[in-house]
Design an enzyme around this catalytic site. Structure first.
Site, PDB file in Angstrom:
ATOM      1  N   GLY A   1       0.838  -1.190   0.000  1.00  0.00           N
ATOM      2  CA  GLY A   1       0.000   0.000   0.000  1.00  0.00           C
ATOM      3  C   GLY A   1       0.872   1.239   0.000  1.00  0.00           C
TER       4      GLY A   1
ATOM      5  N   GLN B   1       2.854  10.041   1.095  1.00  0.00           N
ATOM      6  CA  GLN B   1       4.155   9.382   1.139  1.00  0.00           C
ATOM      7  C   GLN B   1       5.016   9.733  -0.072  1.00  0.00           C
ATOM      8  OE1 GLN B   1       2.346   5.339   2.231  1.00  0.00           O
ATOM      9  NE2 GLN B   1       4.399   5.271   3.138  1.00  0.00           N
TER      10      GLN B   1
ATOM     11  N   CYS C   1       6.155   0.153   7.411  1.00  0.00           N
ATOM     12  CA  CYS C   1       5.769   1.299   6.590  1.00  0.00           C
ATOM     13  C   CYS C   1       6.925   1.664   5.668  1.00  0.00           C
ATOM     14  CB  CYS C   1       5.423   2.470   7.515  1.00  0.00           C
ATOM     15  SG  CYS C   1       4.945   3.967   6.647  1.00  0.00           S
ATOM     16  N   LEU C   2       6.611   1.927   4.409  1.00  0.00           N
ATOM     17  CA  LEU C   2       7.647   2.323   3.455  1.00  0.00           C
ATOM     18  C   LEU C   2       8.309   3.635   3.846  1.00  0.00           C
ATOM     19  CD1 LEU C   2       5.862   1.389   0.101  1.00  0.00           C
ATOM     20  CD2 LEU C   2       7.666   0.106   1.288  1.00  0.00           C
TER      21      LEU C   2
ATOM     22  N   HIS D   1      -4.206   1.403   7.640  1.00  0.00           N
ATOM     23  CA  HIS D   1      -2.870   2.017   7.663  1.00  0.00           C
ATOM     24  C   HIS D   1      -2.801   3.191   6.678  1.00  0.00           C
ATOM     25  CE1 HIS D   1       1.660   1.677   7.966  1.00  0.00           C
ATOM     26  NE2 HIS D   1       1.535   2.318   6.806  1.00  0.00           N
ATOM     27  N   GLU D   2      -3.246   2.974   5.448  1.00  0.00           N
ATOM     28  CA  GLU D   2      -3.129   4.020   4.421  1.00  0.00           C
ATOM     29  C   GLU D   2      -4.078   5.185   4.707  1.00  0.00           C
ATOM     30  OE1 GLU D   2      -0.538   3.828   2.762  1.00  0.00           O
ATOM     31  OE2 GLU D   2      -0.150   1.693   2.982  1.00  0.00           O
TER      32      GLU D   2
ATOM     33  N   HIS E   1      -2.445   7.355   7.137  1.00  0.00           N
ATOM     34  CA  HIS E   1      -1.477   8.248   6.468  1.00  0.00           C
ATOM     35  C   HIS E   1      -2.173   9.507   5.962  1.00  0.00           C
ATOM     36  CE1 HIS E   1       2.527   6.591   6.267  1.00  0.00           C
ATOM     37  NE2 HIS E   1       2.083   5.417   5.871  1.00  0.00           N
TER      38      HIS E   1
END
Length: 167
Positions: free
Chosen positions: A46, A51, A89-90, A131-132, A135
């Protein structure tokens, strides 16, 4: 399409709430395509628009054999059951921690053309949606951790090579 730079912990865009999308145009389509390519290149499941430095309520996903985008997402739990599982997380590379999330969710929003979308999800996709969307609200998963786990994750983060390189 192009791979965009993924913003890392410490970048103010990651703790900023993204704006609602109102224009479903070619520019949005290009953003979605770039985000999918960026997510794939990074090996993620995701990716939220902030991000990659864009404060629009857009995220992409590829998990549980489902791939796509969700624009202006909203979600609600389906039932009260939660699960605790490792989450990463990226934007915080190398840091994983046990994070509690609802096991099942129903998400609504739109696709890149503005067509309404409803996703019923459980497991990894449900975790990804939560999660997204966090963000897009300017919330990193570290905020969801229990206090001791958050302290441990922050200690690990502060000693990470990528974090030290940014100082």
């Amino acid at each position: 399409m192009s791979v965009r730079e993924i913003r890392l912990f410490g970048d103010p865009v990651l703790v900023s709430r993204a704006d609602e999308v109102t224009a479903f145009d070619a520019k949005l389509g290009h953003l979605v395509d770039d985000m999918l390519e960026t997510m794939d290149a990074a090996g993620g499941v995701g990716l939220a628009a902030n991000q990659v430095g864009v404060l629009q309520r857009v995220f992409v996903y590829d998990c549980d054999d489902r791939r796509g985008e969700l624009i202006n997402p909203r979600w609600e739990p389906v039932g009260d059951e939660t699960e605790v599982d490792d989450e990463g997380c990226l934007s915080i590379p190398g840091i994983n921690a046990a994070t509690e999330r609802f096991l099942r969710v129903r998400a609504t929003g739109q696709d890149r053309t503005g067509t309404p979308v409803t996703l019923e999800a459980e497991g990894l996709l449900a975790r990804c949606i939560q999660h997204e969307t966090d963000h897009l609200d300017g919330v990193l998963f570290l905020k969801r951790l229990q206090p001791e786990a958050r302290k441990a994750a922050m200690r690990e983060l502060r000693s990470a090579d990528w974090f030290l390189a940014g100082k």
